[in-house]
Design a protein around this motif. Structure first.
Motif, mmCIF file in Angstrom:
data_model
loop_
_atom_site.group_PDB
_atom_site.id
_atom_site.type_symbol
_atom_site.label_atom_id
_atom_site.label_comp_id
_atom_site.label_asym_id
_atom_site.label_seq_id
_atom_site.Cartn_x
_atom_site.Cartn_y
_atom_site.Cartn_z
ATOM 1 N N VAL A 100 0.831 -1.203 0.000
ATOM 2 C CA VAL A 100 0.000 0.000 0.000
ATOM 3 C C VAL A 100 0.866 1.254 0.000
ATOM 4 O O VAL A 100 0.625 2.203 -0.766
ATOM 5 N N THR A 101 1.893 1.260 0.819
ATOM 6 C CA THR A 101 2.759 2.435 0.931
ATOM 7 C C THR A 101 3.428 2.760 -0.402
ATOM 8 O O THR A 101 3.448 3.927 -0.831
ATOM 9 N N ASN A 102 3.955 1.754 -1.066
ATOM 10 C CA ASN A 102 4.667 1.989 -2.338
ATOM 11 C C ASN A 102 3.735 2.516 -3.419
ATOM 12 O O ASN A 102 4.064 3.473 -4.132
ATOM 13 N N ARG A 103 2.553 1.901 -3.562
ATOM 14 C CA ARG A 103 1.642 2.329 -4.626
ATOM 15 C C ARG A 103 1.079 3.715 -4.343
ATOM 16 O O ARG A 103 0.939 4.553 -5.249
ATOM 17 N N ALA A 104 0.729 3.976 -3.105
ATOM 18 C CA ALA A 104 0.170 5.283 -2.747
ATOM 19 C C ALA A 104 1.199 6.394 -2.950
ATOM 20 O O ALA A 104 0.881 7.463 -3.487
ATOM 21 N N THR A 105 2.432 6.140 -2.543
ATOM 22 C CA THR A 105 3.483 7.153 -2.689
ATOM 23 C C THR A 105 3.774 7.423 -4.156
ATOM 24 O O THR A 105 3.942 8.586 -4.566
#
Length: 419
Positions: A100-105
């Motif tokens: 989630v963190t990678n895609r959102a960023t």
């Protein structure tokens, strides 16, 4: 970011004639002065090149937890909202904090490149582990240098219709969600839907949170949860802090009902968010012809004095396989879909991705004025009409007096022809 700017020169501003200089000090605009002619930019000054400068763009409605997951684990072949929810339920089981963190960023960096500095994201909390929410809380901190991020506790599979739905919503607020969400038209029954709206409004009021409800995102003219939301907002005197997202069913309401509804909407002073690209894709799937396209009554809401903003909703996820982060594209599609290409509408169109979004997000310090944070974008064109015609990316994005994004002006298409 570069060294802090002292000024932006040769800028055109909405509602003002001629060129202007915007003086900046301590990350804020301090003065706006009229120029009698173009000037040469000095050290630590940004030359706007006689282009229009507006407040930074606002993305008021996106689902970052699902961004960049289109086709995982399968494609939404029917193109319906409901198959999208089914696909997401399968993908949700595979979520991890890092995922989630990678895609959102990655998505937020894409937004920043297009001049967006404020984002409201809905995060699915119908997950007993709240994996996506916890990741998004970290993303909010990690991206604060280039994005102001509001997080909505969004019950994708319902509050009443999902096991422990209320408890998960309360936990999401306790953990730090900024906004209380809802999806009454997806609840099992009409009573469940109405009860969920009343409950979420009380939750927001109790914890002093904003509200943003996925409301009547369906072509069914009998889906009328908007009136419940407006009535609760009016009862609690909370309307300016409440956004009704989608309201697609309003496009199917009869005019007699809308006449009565608009009386309530004006009294309650709700904010409205329309996602034209996504709803043109999702709605009308159960029609043959004539085929409804699911866009709410945007011009009528604006004419009633209500604030309406456009959002992208999705970036390549189970509901919408497209999306490039460019709000000017969304604005262009929305103006076409809503029959808003009269020049008076075009001249005010940028409000749909700036000021009206600020009203929906309840931003207290927004806009180009002395004392406000120096956050703005330099567009490619002198007027909204030129900007919409060109659809060119922003020339610069300035955040707190520093240049966040800068690119060279696009070459005019006619100059590309080799003779």
């Amino acid at each position: 970011m570069t060294e802090p700017l002292n000024a932006i020169v040769n800028a055109r501003l909405t509602g003002r004639d001629g060129l202007h200089s915007l003086t900046i000090n301590n990350d804020r605009f301090t003065e706006i002065t009229v120029q009698t002619s173009p000037v040469t930019a000095k050290a630590n000054e940004l030359d706007a090149g006689e282009n229009l400068v507006t407040p930074a763009f606002i993305e008021p409605h996106i689902h970052l937890d699902a961004a960049l997951t289109a086709g995982e684990p399968r494609w939404n072949q029917s193109g319906t909202l409901f198959e999208g929810i089914e696909c997401w339920a399968e993908r949700k089981a595979l979520l991890s904090h890092e995922d989630v963190t990678n895609r959102a960023t990655q998505t937020l960096k894409l937004f920043a490149a297009h001049g967006i500095q404020y984002v409201r994201t809905h995060v699915d909390v119908t997950d007993p582990s709240l994996t996506a929410l916890k990741a998004m809380l970290d993303v909010r901190e990690q991206t604060a240098s280039f994005i102001d991020l509001q997080i909505v506790a969004f019950p994708q599979e319902g509050i009443w219709s999902f096991p422990n739905g209320r408890e998960l919503m309360e936990e999401a607020i306790r953990l730090g969600a900024d906004v209380v969400g809802g999806i009454p038209h997806f609840e099992f029954t009409r009573d469940y839907g109405a009860d969920s709206v009343r409950w979420l409004m009380e939750l927001a009021h109790k914890h002093d949170r904003l509200v943003d409800v996925h409301c009547d995102e369906i072509d069914d003219p009998e889906s009328r949860f908007l009136e419940v939301l407006a009535a609760e907002a009016l009862r609690l005197d909370y309307g300016s802090r409440v956004a009704a997202s989608h309201t697609c069913a309003m496009g199917s309401y009869n005019d007699a009902y809308c006449s009565r509804l608009f009386r309530l909407l004006k009294k309650s002073n709700l904010r409205f968010l329309s996602m034209p690209t996504e709803n043109l894709h999702l709605q009308g799937r159960f029609d043959s012809y004539p085929k409804r396209r699911g866009i709410t009554r945007v011009p009528e809401l604006l004419d009633a004095g209500l604030k309406v903003a456009f959002g992208q909703d999705s970036i390549r996820d189970p509901w919408y396989p497209m999306g490039n982060g460019n709000l000017l594209r969304t604005l262009d599609v929305g103006l076409h879909a809503c029959h808003m290409l009269g020049m008076s509408r075009i001249e005010r169109s940028l409000e749909l991705i700036t000021d009206n979004g600020a009203a929906a997000l309840d931003l207290k310090e927004y806009g180009i004025a002395p004392g406000r944070p120096a956050r703005c974008v330099v567009l490619q064109g002198q007027t909204p009409y030129e900007i919409l015609l060109g659809q060119r990316p922003v020339l610069a994005s300035v955040r707190d007096g520093k240049v966040l994004v800068q690119r060279a002006a696009a070459q005019p298409e006619a100059d590309l022809i080799l003779t």
